[in-house]
Design an enzyme around this catalytic site. Structure first.
Site, PDB file in Angstrom:
ATOM      1  N   SER A  30       0.820  -1.207   0.000  1.00 20.67           N
ATOM      2  CA  SER A  30       0.000   0.000   0.000  1.00 20.67           C
ATOM      3  C   SER A  30       0.860   1.266   0.000  1.00 20.67           C
ATOM      4  O   SER A  30       1.701   1.447  -0.865  1.00 20.67           O
ATOM      5  CB  SER A  30      -0.935  -0.056   1.203  1.00 20.67           C
ATOM      6  OG  SER A  30      -1.913   0.929   1.106  1.00 20.67           O
TER       7      SER A  30
ATOM      8  N   ASP B 157      -2.048   6.424  -4.597  1.00 22.31           N
ATOM      9  CA  ASP B 157      -0.972   5.774  -3.851  1.00 22.31           C
ATOM     10  C   ASP B 157      -0.555   4.509  -4.581  1.00 22.31           C
ATOM     11  O   ASP B 157      -1.055   4.216  -5.673  1.00 22.31           O
ATOM     12  CB  ASP B 157      -1.388   5.522  -2.393  1.00 22.31           C
ATOM     13  CG  ASP B 157      -2.485   4.486  -2.241  1.00 22.31           C
ATOM     14  OD1 ASP B 157      -3.144   4.186  -3.254  1.00 22.31           O
ATOM     15  OD2 ASP B 157      -2.690   3.987  -1.127  1.00 22.31           O
TER      16      ASP B 157
ATOM     17  N   ASP C 102      -0.974   1.340  -4.316  1.00 24.68           N
ATOM     18  CA  ASP C 102      -1.906   0.263  -4.661  1.00 24.68           C
ATOM     19  C   ASP C 102      -3.248   0.800  -5.136  1.00 24.68           C
ATOM     20  O   ASP C 102      -4.185   0.034  -5.363  1.00 24.68           O
ATOM     21  CB  ASP C 102      -2.092  -0.721  -3.506  1.00 24.68           C
ATOM     22  CG  ASP C 102      -2.648  -0.050  -2.262  1.00 24.68           C
ATOM     23  OD1 ASP C 102      -2.656   1.197  -2.218  1.00 24.68           O
ATOM     24  OD2 ASP C 102      -3.071  -0.764  -1.334  1.00 24.68           O
TER      25      ASP C 102
ATOM     26  N   ASP D 195      -5.767   2.538  -3.893  1.00 21.78           N
ATOM     27  CA  ASP D 195      -7.047   2.619  -3.197  1.00 21.78           C
ATOM     28  C   ASP D 195      -7.335   4.050  -2.725  1.00 21.78           C
ATOM     29  O   ASP D 195      -8.468   4.392  -2.459  1.00 21.78           O
ATOM     30  CB  ASP D 195      -7.146   1.597  -2.046  1.00 21.78           C
ATOM     31  CG  ASP D 195      -5.975   1.647  -1.084  1.00 21.78           C
ATOM     32  OD1 ASP D 195      -5.121   2.550  -1.226  1.00 21.78           O
ATOM     33  OD2 ASP D 195      -5.917   0.770  -0.190  1.00 21.78           O
TER      34      ASP D 195
END
Lengths: 453, 455
Positions: A100, A242, A244, A246
């Site tokens: 993440s 970001d 990943d 999300d």
């Protein structure tokens, strides 16, 4: 003092540092535990763009094959796209190799059930129990599956979102958009997604084979370059994702970062104006949401921090929109998880229907100052410290949903232990920065006295 | 039977029993450390479980900072060639080789392209047991890619350079080959084309679903032999899954035992390429006859390719092999190579203008008997000591267990590396003599194990 832990096994998955705690052995073993948990069927495996992705992914594949699963390699994909694909394809589950917003030396496994939702705490606890017990399903040679490849994830995700918004209205505006994908998991997806919405796209950092050019967390101090190019290139809006994909941050046409908290507030405002109903957010989310909801006479429900808590709360209250203040927009009807692509589509749709600029739309929502601090605190000392701090504010309105939150009519203060590090996070929001700072300073002062004592 | 066999140069196990992803990543991590983060070539056989071993190997080698070149589905001799051609630090061949489909294995190759010998294997195991792995940080990871496309043609060129191509081409042989659904077809198809031979393939689908047990024994060549009775072919050959072992069937459909492969090659090749022959203690003495005719010595080692090839490289031998059908002509091959062996047998037929049956008929008569006696591991030493005394009047070789030789035969008694039993192999020039020696040894072993147990 002990060396800080570099391995975190918890309800949000398995996280560690490459070359240290995140070893092929650990990863293969956890994948075997997940394969045992999910059953011998197809499991989608995606990654973000980190250089360690291949090392981790191959260990995941080995572990899943050993448990009799069929790993389906979907390549570099945004987490929300993987989640949507798991649900659409009726897979037995999904594993995403991504840390993440954590810095590049980290990597992690996130586990998803057949509904595409990250494992709920009780499900994650079962997985961790399986891991610790170490008794896995072991496929014999005849039952070992084959690795499949599937490259439909991005298309499925794009089409699902386009079905849910007024594509014609957005296309008519031919938005000029600058986007910074941080060379992350969205790098291959976002330019095509925005072009499908008729945008004139200026893409920055969309090469997943290059290292992250910045800290992946899309906070204002990390996206100054995007702010500059939005202004120089005369873009109408800038988007930062970001690693990943999300979370979403917005830059207005003057090159000013709106702050991540604004993303959700603007999306919520747009949705509630059309379809009023309850909004579910976590306790740390800005009170802008309360103002936006109040203007539409809609209730706000607050849950513990953590995507799965918000998603569960939304299901319970049948909320059409919700999310987390850090830029995570959730629309369950499209994809029941934080999805930066859903966020982009909603913001562009709002602009198209509204006709004005993003800065004008931002101006319709009150402004607050959010101030954050953190202090080191051994995990075992967190709860006593928070109880002592609560005594200090005994006369005020207290919310114990997650850590300690003190509420006043136009401001709030929160102190809670981190889910991932031995620290206490202190956050305050108030109409002016000085007031927010004062609240944080006071709480930190009290806590420091307790932790040191 | 134990389901995990950590032997010289390899770790073998039953998939899903002993061979788990955890064990595999640890062994591959140890090998990554053994290769010191250098370039490693990997290849795999056609078994479905090989995909699991590949993923475990890739992850662990990458984590150790190795650069990995993947040959995909490839036989072990090609992995060996690629290691040498690319100057790699090592090779990993993923194959259960001659074992049945339940099994799979990592075979470890050093920078010389040979399987790790006993000393090197010990170092690898020390790393494994101490978990002394290399873990590079994220910016030290080097990635993997497919191995260069030209390795197969370069390997073929190496094989052809070791063969009298013109002589073989002139004969336009027809060759039936049983691939047992392994990894051998691409190499054999191109090799035979270059040699002007016609290929009649059997069980050539590389799907890892084996038509029969993979070891190229006479019993496992029954299907090939039956097919050949209906065809006009000059030679039949059965190649095991990863192309290290080969057995032959005559034009009339008579399968030779796998013990014939090494002596057939020795009888042909030692006259043009003189040098010692290295083989193990249990291999047929037919090879001595072939070597004697060329005035070359035979050196016998412990059982296993790692031991045999290790000694062959040290002795600068001309030829190495085992009674299992694995043969290496040095220096062209650094591992047992069924493809080169096939070429050499065709060359022998071409050079002599004789059939395989005629060439085999020229080898001395050999009758072999093999058997086992159950024996608890703690008694094996006493049983072998007993044999040592029992065979006082024979020529003794104590390299591994007890090997006793007489002018008309020999017997080899040793402890199994993998099971609680004693293995007995006897060979003589007549069936009767072999049977007599074998029965005598079996009786003695049973008594020794019994008496020792009763003590």
């Amino acid at each position: 003092m002990r060396k800080p832990l570099s391995l975190k096994i918890g309800i949000s998955g398995v996280r560690g540092i490459v070359g240290d705690s995140l070893t092929p052995r650990l990863v293969a073993s956890f994948a075997g535990a997940f394969g045992t948990y999910a059953g011998a069927g197809p499991i989608l495996v995606g990654t973000d763009s980190r250089p360690s992705r291949e090392m981790v992914k191959q260990a995941v594949i080995a572990g899943l094959l050993g448990a009799g699963c069929t790993p389906v390699d979907v390549g570099i994909v945004p987490v929300p796209a993987l989640q949507l694909h798991v649900r659409e394809a009726h897979a037995f589950g999904g594993i995403c190799v991504t840390a993440s917003h954590n810095p590049i030396q980290w990597n992690a496994l996130k586990f998803f059930g057949p509904d595409g939702i990250i494992l709920r705490p009780n499900q994650a606890a079962e997985l961790v129990d399986l891991y610790h017990q170490g008794v896995y399903t072991r496929a014999l040679a005849d039952d070992i599956g084959t690795v499949r490849r599937d490259d439909t994830t991005l298309r499925r995700h794009r089409e699902a979102i386009l079905r849910a918004v007024d594509v014609a209205a957005i296309r008519r505006r031919k938005f000029r958009v600058a986007v910074d994908c941080c060379n992350g998991a969205a790098s291959l997806a976002t330019p095509a997604f925005l072009r499908a919405l008729g945008c004139d796209v200026m893409e920055y950092y969309t090469n997943p084979d290059e290292p992250f050019p910045r800290d992946p967390e899309p906070t204002p101090e990390h996206i100054v370059e995007l702010c500059r190019v939005v202004k120089l290139a005369d873009a109408e809006i800038g988007f930062a994702q970001d690693a990943d994909a999300d979370r979403l941050a917005i830059v207005d046409e003057t090159g000013a970062p709106l702050g991540e908290e604004c993303t959700l507030a603007l999306a919520v405002r747009h949705v509630l104006r059309r379809t009023p109903g309850p909004v579910v957010v976590n306790v740390s989310t800005s009170r802008m949401i309360d103002d936006v909801a109040a203007a539409c006479a809609c209730p706000v429900v607050r849950t513990r921090v953590g995507e799965v808590n918000v998603v569960e709360g939304m299901a319970r209250h049948q909320a059409a929109i919700g999310g987390e203040g850090n830029g995570g927009v959730i629309v369950p009807a499209i994809n029941p998880c934080r999805d930066s692509f859903v966020g982009m589509a909603l913001i562009l749709e709002a602009l198209a229907l509204d006709g004005g600029s993003i800065s004008a739309m931002r101006a319709r929502i009150p402004t607050y100052a959010l101030v954050k601090a953190k202090l080191d605190c051994p995990a075992r000392d967190i709860a006593p410290a928070l109880r002592a701090l609560q005594d200090r504010y005994a006369a005020e309105t207290v919310d114990l949903t997650d850590g300690l939150k003190i509420l006043w009519p136009d401001r709030w203060l929160q102190a809670r232990g981190s889910n991932t590090e031995p620290i206490i996070r202190v956050t305050a929001e108030a109409p002016a920065e000085a007031a927010a700072r004062a609240l944080v300073a006071e709480a930190v002062g009290v806590l420091e006295g307790l932790v040191r004592a | 039977m134990r389901q995990l066999k950590i032997g010289t140069s390899s770790v073998r196990g039953v998939v899903g029993e002993s061979l788990t992803p955890e064990l595999l990543v640890d062994f591959a991590s140890a090998f990554g450390a053994y290769c010191d983060g250098g370039t490693v070539v990997i290849g795999r056989d056609t078994r479905r479980s090989s995909a699991m071993l590949r993923a475990a190997a890739l992850s662990s080698l990458l984590a150790a900072g190795c650069h990995v070149l993947d040959l995909g589905v490839a036989p072990t001799p090609l992995v060996s060639f690629a290691v040498r051609a690319l100057g790699a630090a090592g090779g990993l061949s993923i194959t259960g080789s001659h074992n049945d489909a339940r099994w799979n294995a990592f075979k470890f190759l050093g920078p010389d392209g040979a399987l790790l010998n006993a000393v090197n294997t010990e170092e690898l195991l020390d790393i494994y047991h101490a978990r002394d792995f290399i873990r590079v940080p994220w910016d030290g990871l080097r990635g993997w890619e497919p191995a260069p496309d030209d390795l197969l043609p370069r390997y073929l060129a190496r094989l052809l350079a070791a063969l009298d191509v013109a002589a073989i081409r002139a004969r336009r042989f027809r060759v039936a080959v049983d691939f047992c659904n392994g990894a051998g077809l691409p190499v054999v198809a191109r090799l035979l084309e270059e040699l002007g031979c016609a290929l009649i393939p059997l069980n050539e689908e590389p799907d890892g679903v084996f038509a029969h047990a993979p070891a190229p024994t006479a019993a496992n060549m029954r299907q090939l032999a039956a097919l050949m009775k209906h065809l006009t072919v000059d030679l039949g050959a059965a190649i095991n899954i990863d192309g290290d072992r080969i057995g032959f069937v005559t034009a009339d459909g008579e399968p030779l035992t796998e013990e014939h492969t090494l002596p057939l090659v020795a009888a042909h090749v030692l006259s043009r390429q003189p040098g010692p022959v290295v083989t193990n203690l249990s291999t047929s003495r037919m090879v001595e006859a072939a070597a004697d005719a060329a005035g070359q010595p035979v050196i016998r080692t412990m059982i296993g390719e790692g031991h045999v090839m290790g000694r062959a490289l040290a002795e600068r031998a001309a030829l190495a092999g085992e009674g299992s059908g694995g043969v290496a002509l040095l220096p062209a091959a650094a591992t047992f190579d069924a493809f080169l062996t096939l070429g050499l047998v065709l060359e022998a037929m071409a050079a002599s203008d004789e059939s395989l049956a005629a060439l085999a008929g020229r080898l001395p008569r050999s009758a072999m008997r093999k058997g086992t006696v159950a024996c608890p591991p703690n008694l094996v030493y006493h049983v072998l000591e007993g044999f040592h005394e029992h065979y006082q009047r024979a020529r003794l070789d104590l390299t591994e267990g007890v090997r006793a030789a007489w002018h008309n035969g020999w017997i080899h008694v040793r402890a199994s590396n993998t099971e609680p039993l004693v293995r007995i192999v006897a060979e003589a020039d007549t069936e009767e003599r072999a049977e007599e020696m074998f029965e005598n040894a079996m009786t003695f072993a049973n008594q020794a194990a019994f008496v020792t147990a009763g003590r």
